[in-house]
Design a protein around this motif. Sequence first.
Motif, mmCIF file in Angstrom:
data_model
loop_
_atom_site.group_PDB
_atom_site.id
_atom_site.type_symbol
_atom_site.label_atom_id
_atom_site.label_comp_id
_atom_site.label_asym_id
_atom_site.label_seq_id
_atom_site.Cartn_x
_atom_site.Cartn_y
_atom_site.Cartn_z
ATOM 1 N N GLY A 189 5.282 -0.767 -7.446
ATOM 2 C CA GLY A 189 6.148 -0.202 -8.488
ATOM 3 C C GLY A 189 6.096 1.311 -8.551
ATOM 4 O O GLY A 189 6.713 1.924 -9.416
ATOM 5 N N GLN A 190 5.344 1.918 -7.619
ATOM 6 C CA GLN A 190 5.215 3.368 -7.528
ATOM 7 C C GLN A 190 4.793 4.001 -8.855
ATOM 8 O O GLN A 190 5.457 4.864 -9.415
ATOM 9 C CB GLN A 190 6.512 4.004 -7.013
ATOM 10 C CG GLN A 190 6.787 3.702 -5.548
ATOM 11 C CD GLN A 190 5.772 4.381 -4.643
ATOM 12 O OE1 GLN A 190 5.889 5.554 -4.359
ATOM 13 N NE2 GLN A 190 4.762 3.648 -4.193
ATOM 14 N N LEU A 191 3.656 3.548 -9.345
ATOM 15 C CA LEU A 191 3.082 4.101 -10.570
ATOM 16 C C LEU A 191 2.296 5.365 -10.251
ATOM 17 O O LEU A 191 1.518 5.388 -9.291
ATOM 18 C CB LEU A 191 2.137 3.090 -11.227
ATOM 19 C CG LEU A 191 2.754 1.831 -11.815
ATOM 20 C CD1 LEU A 191 1.654 0.868 -12.245
ATOM 21 C CD2 LEU A 191 3.654 2.170 -12.988
ATOM 22 N N LYS A 232 0.821 -1.220 0.000
ATOM 23 C CA LYS A 232 0.000 0.000 0.000
ATOM 24 C C LYS A 232 0.855 1.270 0.000
ATOM 25 O O LYS A 232 0.406 2.319 0.439
ATOM 26 C CB LYS A 232 -0.936 0.012 1.215
ATOM 27 C CG LYS A 232 -1.809 -1.233 1.324
ATOM 28 C CD LYS A 232 -2.771 -1.360 0.174
ATOM 29 C CE LYS A 232 -3.638 -2.602 0.331
ATOM 30 N NZ LYS A 232 -4.335 -2.951 -0.846
ATOM 31 N N ALA A 233 2.078 1.165 -0.518
ATOM 32 C CA ALA A 233 2.970 2.325 -0.524
ATOM 33 C C ALA A 233 2.366 3.470 -1.340
ATOM 34 O O ALA A 233 1.791 3.261 -2.408
ATOM 35 C CB ALA A 233 4.329 1.932 -1.104
ATOM 36 N N LYS A 234 2.504 4.676 -0.790
ATOM 37 C CA LYS A 234 2.050 5.872 -1.493
ATOM 38 C C LYS A 234 3.065 6.976 -1.204
ATOM 39 O O LYS A 234 3.308 7.311 -0.045
ATOM 40 C CB LYS A 234 0.651 6.278 -1.031
ATOM 41 C CG LYS A 234 0.085 7.440 -1.815
ATOM 42 C CD LYS A 234 -1.355 7.703 -1.454
ATOM 43 C CE LYS A 234 -1.867 8.856 -2.310
ATOM 44 N NZ LYS A 234 -3.262 9.168 -2.008
ATOM 45 N N SER A 235 3.651 7.523 -2.263
ATOM 46 C CA SER A 235 4.665 8.552 -2.078
ATOM 47 C C SER A 235 4.010 9.909 -1.864
ATOM 48 O O SER A 235 2.818 10.099 -2.142
ATOM 49 C CB SER A 235 5.593 8.609 -3.294
ATOM 50 O OG SER A 235 4.919 9.222 -4.388
ATOM 51 N N ASN A 294 -6.226 -1.667 -10.715
ATOM 52 C CA ASN A 294 -6.089 -1.304 -9.308
ATOM 53 C C ASN A 294 -4.597 -1.179 -8.980
ATOM 54 O O ASN A 294 -3.933 -2.185 -8.738
ATOM 55 C CB ASN A 294 -6.749 -2.365 -8.417
ATOM 56 C CG ASN A 294 -6.633 -2.039 -6.952
ATOM 57 O OD1 ASN A 294 -6.106 -1.011 -6.549
ATOM 58 N ND2 ASN A 294 -7.144 -2.947 -6.129
ATOM 59 N N PRO A 295 -4.061 0.044 -8.958
ATOM 60 C CA PRO A 295 -2.630 0.214 -8.705
ATOM 61 C C PRO A 295 -2.180 -0.237 -7.317
ATOM 62 O O PRO A 295 -0.996 -0.417 -7.084
ATOM 63 C CB PRO A 295 -2.399 1.717 -8.880
ATOM 64 C CG PRO A 295 -3.684 2.340 -9.193
ATOM 65 C CD PRO A 295 -4.742 1.299 -9.224
ATOM 66 N N MET A 296 -3.132 -0.453 -6.400
ATOM 67 C CA MET A 296 -2.759 -0.920 -5.070
ATOM 68 C C MET A 296 -2.763 -2.450 -4.977
ATOM 69 O O MET A 296 -2.341 -3.009 -3.973
ATOM 70 C CB MET A 296 -3.703 -0.329 -4.011
ATOM 71 C CG MET A 296 -3.652 1.195 -3.961
ATOM 72 S SD MET A 296 -1.974 1.854 -3.783
ATOM 73 C CE MET A 296 -1.841 1.876 -2.025
ATOM 74 N N ASP A 297 -3.226 -3.110 -6.027
ATOM 75 C CA ASP A 297 -3.183 -4.574 -6.076
ATOM 76 C C ASP A 297 -1.793 -5.002 -6.526
ATOM 77 O O ASP A 297 -1.302 -4.517 -7.557
ATOM 78 C CB ASP A 297 -4.238 -5.100 -7.064
ATOM 79 C CG ASP A 297 -4.163 -6.599 -7.208
ATOM 80 O OD1 ASP A 297 -4.569 -7.302 -6.269
ATOM 81 O OD2 ASP A 297 -3.687 -7.064 -8.266
#
Length: 156
Positions: free
Chosen positions: A125-127, A114-117, A139-142
């Motif tokens: 992959g920090q898209l 669940k990384a979020k910059s 779903n970028p968190m999947d």
Amino acid sequence: MKKNILSFIIFCIVYFFNTQTVFSIQIITVETDNKQTEYKLDLKDTNDAYLSQQSSYTTLSSSLSDYILTYNKTLKLEDAKRIAESILMASNKYNIDYKIITALVAIESGFMNKAKSSGGALGLGQLMPSTASWLKVKNPMDPYDNILGTVKLLHM
């Protein structure tokens, strides 16, 4: 002789197809001293090779999930396995070495699902949301969706 061999090969293909056994059929031509050609049918069970590949994939997946757990000790085993399997599937799909993908995910997110910059980049992959949308990441968190999108971008 050729007609009999051809009939036998067709029979073998039909039989093995119906029994769902995978075989590789190879005809070997042997030249004898009399210059006559003899035919020999060599049936090789490719299920053994397939099972061997599956076994090595399972071992690799297990080793990779162990590495992920040592890198990020806060992960649950199930999450580490899902990340490892996602990395290996993306590696296989885009023909990019799994070690490169693993290193990229380690650097970008530390294997945190669940990384979020602070800049808004999401997931393993920090898209960026716009990039994820462009790559058709649902779903970028999947973990699977994010890694697949990240590797797709890397592959371009």
